[in-house]
Enzyme design. Structure first.
Site, PDB file in Angstrom:
ATOM      1  CE1 TYR A   1      27.220 -17.044 -14.582  1.00 15.27           C
ATOM      2  CE2 TYR A   1      25.183 -16.803 -15.826  1.00 15.27           C
ATOM      3  CZ  TYR A   1      25.843 -17.124 -14.662  1.00 15.27           C
ATOM      4  OH  TYR A   1      25.120 -17.546 -13.571  1.00 15.27           O
TER       5      TYR A   1
ATOM      6  CE  LYS B   1      26.789 -20.578 -14.089  1.00 18.34           C
ATOM      7  NZ  LYS B   1      27.324 -21.302 -12.916  1.00 18.34           N
TER       8      LYS B   1
HETATM    9  P1  NAI Z   1      27.187 -15.267  -5.216  1.00 16.04           P
HETATM   10  O1  NAI Z   1      28.067 -14.266  -5.868  1.00 16.04           O
HETATM   11  O2  NAI Z   1      26.491 -14.875  -3.966  1.00 16.04           O
HETATM   12  O3  NAI Z   1      27.976 -16.615  -4.912  1.00 16.04           O
HETATM   13  C1  NAI Z   1      29.102 -17.053  -5.626  1.00 16.04           C
HETATM   14  C2  NAI Z   1      30.198 -17.363  -4.636  1.00 16.04           C
HETATM   15  O4  NAI Z   1      31.318 -17.931  -5.322  1.00 16.04           O
HETATM   16  C3  NAI Z   1      30.704 -16.114  -3.912  1.00 16.04           C
HETATM   17  O5  NAI Z   1      30.590 -16.296  -2.508  1.00 16.04           O
HETATM   18  C4  NAI Z   1      32.143 -15.981  -4.378  1.00 16.04           C
HETATM   19  O6  NAI Z   1      33.015 -15.447  -3.379  1.00 16.04           O
HETATM   20  C5  NAI Z   1      32.495 -17.418  -4.728  1.00 16.04           C
HETATM   21  N1  NAI Z   1      33.601 -17.494  -5.690  1.00 16.04           N
HETATM   22  C6  NAI Z   1      33.814 -16.722  -6.771  1.00 16.04           C
HETATM   23  N2  NAI Z   1      34.929 -17.099  -7.406  1.00 16.04           N
HETATM   24  C7  NAI Z   1      35.428 -18.155  -6.724  1.00 16.04           C
HETATM   25  C8  NAI Z   1      36.556 -19.012  -6.904  1.00 16.04           C
HETATM   26  N3  NAI Z   1      37.419 -18.816  -7.914  1.00 16.04           N
HETATM   27  N4  NAI Z   1      36.765 -20.011  -6.026  1.00 16.04           N
HETATM   28  C9  NAI Z   1      35.905 -20.197  -4.973  1.00 16.04           C
HETATM   29  N5  NAI Z   1      34.840 -19.406  -4.739  1.00 16.04           N
HETATM   30  C10 NAI Z   1      34.589 -18.402  -5.613  1.00 16.04           C
HETATM   31  O7  NAI Z   1      26.124 -15.704  -6.325  1.00 16.04           O
HETATM   32  P2  NAI Z   1      24.955 -16.814  -6.315  1.00 16.04           P
HETATM   33  O8  NAI Z   1      23.805 -16.201  -6.972  1.00 16.04           O
HETATM   34  O9  NAI Z   1      24.812 -17.431  -4.997  1.00 16.04           O
HETATM   35  O10 NAI Z   1      25.560 -17.868  -7.360  1.00 16.04           O
HETATM   36  C11 NAI Z   1      25.820 -19.232  -7.059  1.00 16.04           C
HETATM   37  C12 NAI Z   1      25.888 -19.995  -8.369  1.00 16.04           C
HETATM   38  O11 NAI Z   1      24.590 -19.999  -8.989  1.00 16.04           O
HETATM   39  C13 NAI Z   1      26.836 -19.404  -9.384  1.00 16.04           C
HETATM   40  O12 NAI Z   1      27.488 -20.440 -10.090  1.00 16.04           O
HETATM   41  C14 NAI Z   1      25.923 -18.638 -10.318  1.00 16.04           C
HETATM   42  O13 NAI Z   1      26.483 -18.459 -11.597  1.00 16.04           O
HETATM   43  C15 NAI Z   1      24.722 -19.546 -10.321  1.00 16.04           C
HETATM   44  N6  NAI Z   1      23.499 -18.917 -10.754  1.00 16.04           N
HETATM   45  C16 NAI Z   1      22.851 -18.012  -9.961  1.00 16.04           C
HETATM   46  C17 NAI Z   1      21.663 -17.430 -10.390  1.00 16.04           C
HETATM   47  C18 NAI Z   1      20.881 -16.520  -9.529  1.00 16.04           C
HETATM   48  O14 NAI Z   1      19.740 -16.179  -9.921  1.00 16.04           O
HETATM   49  N7  NAI Z   1      21.396 -16.084  -8.386  1.00 16.04           N
HETATM   50  C19 NAI Z   1      21.129 -17.713 -11.732  1.00 16.04           C
HETATM   51  C20 NAI Z   1      21.836 -18.726 -12.456  1.00 16.04           C
HETATM   52  C21 NAI Z   1      22.996 -19.285 -11.980  1.00 16.04           C
END
Ligand code: NAI
Length: 300
Positions: free
Chosen positions: A166, A170
């Site tokens: 990851y 990133k």
């Molecule tokens: P989340 O799991 O709620 O959202 C990620 C979304 O991406 C999900 O709805 C999932 O269905 C979708 N997804 C996964 N694989 C996919 C694909 N191949 N094609 C299209 N959609 C796909 O998680 P969150 O926390 O909202 O994460 C959003 C972004 O922020 C991510 O990139 C995550 O790595 C990043 N992030 C989040 C942090 C946090 O504290 N929540 C910290 C650092 C980064």
């Protein structure tokens, strides 16, 4: 300052079926953007898939009087990225904004990090941003306007146990941004990176419940909306945002030590180590040429 408005703008938000992405899509639509809501609909590790997550967000936008279309493609596939951009252009005529937000997790300590954990994580985060952004960039260049956000993370910038896959993906996105912002400069295409902290399904079991409650994703939304707006003319920034705090992370160099005009020795490196690693006189370089200039100034 006037209200930041997105009327006439077309936005693609990947992974917008839940968590942070959902809040971006809802707020962009509320402020007038036409939004393509992409979500593959799988579980946190990327397995499964379905249409219900993206559909629910589109319904919510429409119910509030906004415009949106759903897309269920996986960003990890090249044709997925092409379909996403093609659908946005066919529904709304162009692409102004891309928020690369889709993400999955497959954590494991490094000795147990096999390819079934490494490859999909790199494919969704890093290749996914390439897959979606490249066809969108072609459209943006023709229109002489674009705003692109890549989602980095604290793990990529600072590190975390069990997340080498990851973290590599990133920080790779920061590398993509650093060069793409240079390519986008003369077309008014701005590219910025976000390292969010938010309570979502991605973080629900790694944060204590009281911390999780405080980290409402909506704290991050205004930062992303600003980066996607005409008002933002900065490019190449790394923003850290969560629970009301917004910071900038920098990649900087120090003065270091000049070891002379002839190849030196490891002993000379050891001798100068304190100066080489000194955390003072830090400065930001604008591109790789600046790095060469840093060397050349010792020869002028
Ligand atoms: P989340 O799991 O709620 O959202 C990620 C979304 O991406 C999900 O709805 C999932 O269905 C979708 N997804 C996964 N694989 C996919 C694909 N191949 N094609 C299209 N959609 C796909 O998680 P969150 O926390 O909202 O994460 C959003 C972004 O922020 C991510 O990139 C995550 O790595 C990043 N992030 C989040 C942090 C946090 O504290 N929540 C910290 C650092 C980064």
């Amino acid at each position: 300052m006037g209200k930041i408005n997105f009327s006439g703008r077309v936005a693609i938000v990947t992974g917008a079926g839940g968590g942070l992405g959902r809040t971006y899509a809802l707020e962009l639509a509320k402020r007038g953007a036409k939004v393509l809501v992409n979500d593959f609909g799988g579980s946190r590790d990327g397995s499964g898939g379905g249409s219900s997550m993206a559909d629910a967000v589109v319904e919510q936008i429409k119910a509030a009087g906004g415009e949106a279309v759903a897309n269920y493609d996986g960003v990890h596939l090249r044709e997925g990225g092409e379909n996403i951009v093609r659908q946005a252009v066919s529904a709304f005529g162009k692409v102004d904004i891309v928020i690369n937000n889709a993400g999955i997790l497959r954590d494991k300590s490094f000795t147990k990090m096999d390819e079934s954990l490494w490859d999909p994580v790199l494919a969704v985060h890093l290749k996914g941003a390439y897959n979606v952004t490249q066809p969108a960039f072609v459209n943006m260049r023709e229109n002489g306007y674009g705003r692109i956000v890549v989602t980095a993370s604290g793990t990529g910038l600072f590190g975390n146990f069990g997340q080498t896959n990851y973290g590599a993906a990133k920080l790779g996105l920061v590398g993509l941004m650093n060069s793409l912002r240079i390519e986008g400069e003369k077309y008014n295409i701005k590219v910025n990176a976000l390292a969010p902290v938010a309570g979502t399904r991605m973080t629900e079991d790694i944060m204590p419940p009281e911390v999780f409650q405080k980290l409402n994703p909506e704290f991050v939304t205004p930062v992303v909306l600003y980066l996607c707006s005409e008002t933002c003319t900065d490019s190449g920034r790394i923003l850290c945002a969560g629970a009301g705090l917004v910071q900038t992370a920098f990649i900087l160099v120090n003065d270091g030590a000049f070891l002379g005009g002839e190849p030196s020795t490891p002993e000379a490196v050891a001798e100068h180590w304190a100066k080489i690693t000194e955390q003072s006189n830090l400065k930001k370089l604008n591109n790789v040429m600046d790095q060469s200039m840093e060397i050349m100034k010792h020869y002028s």
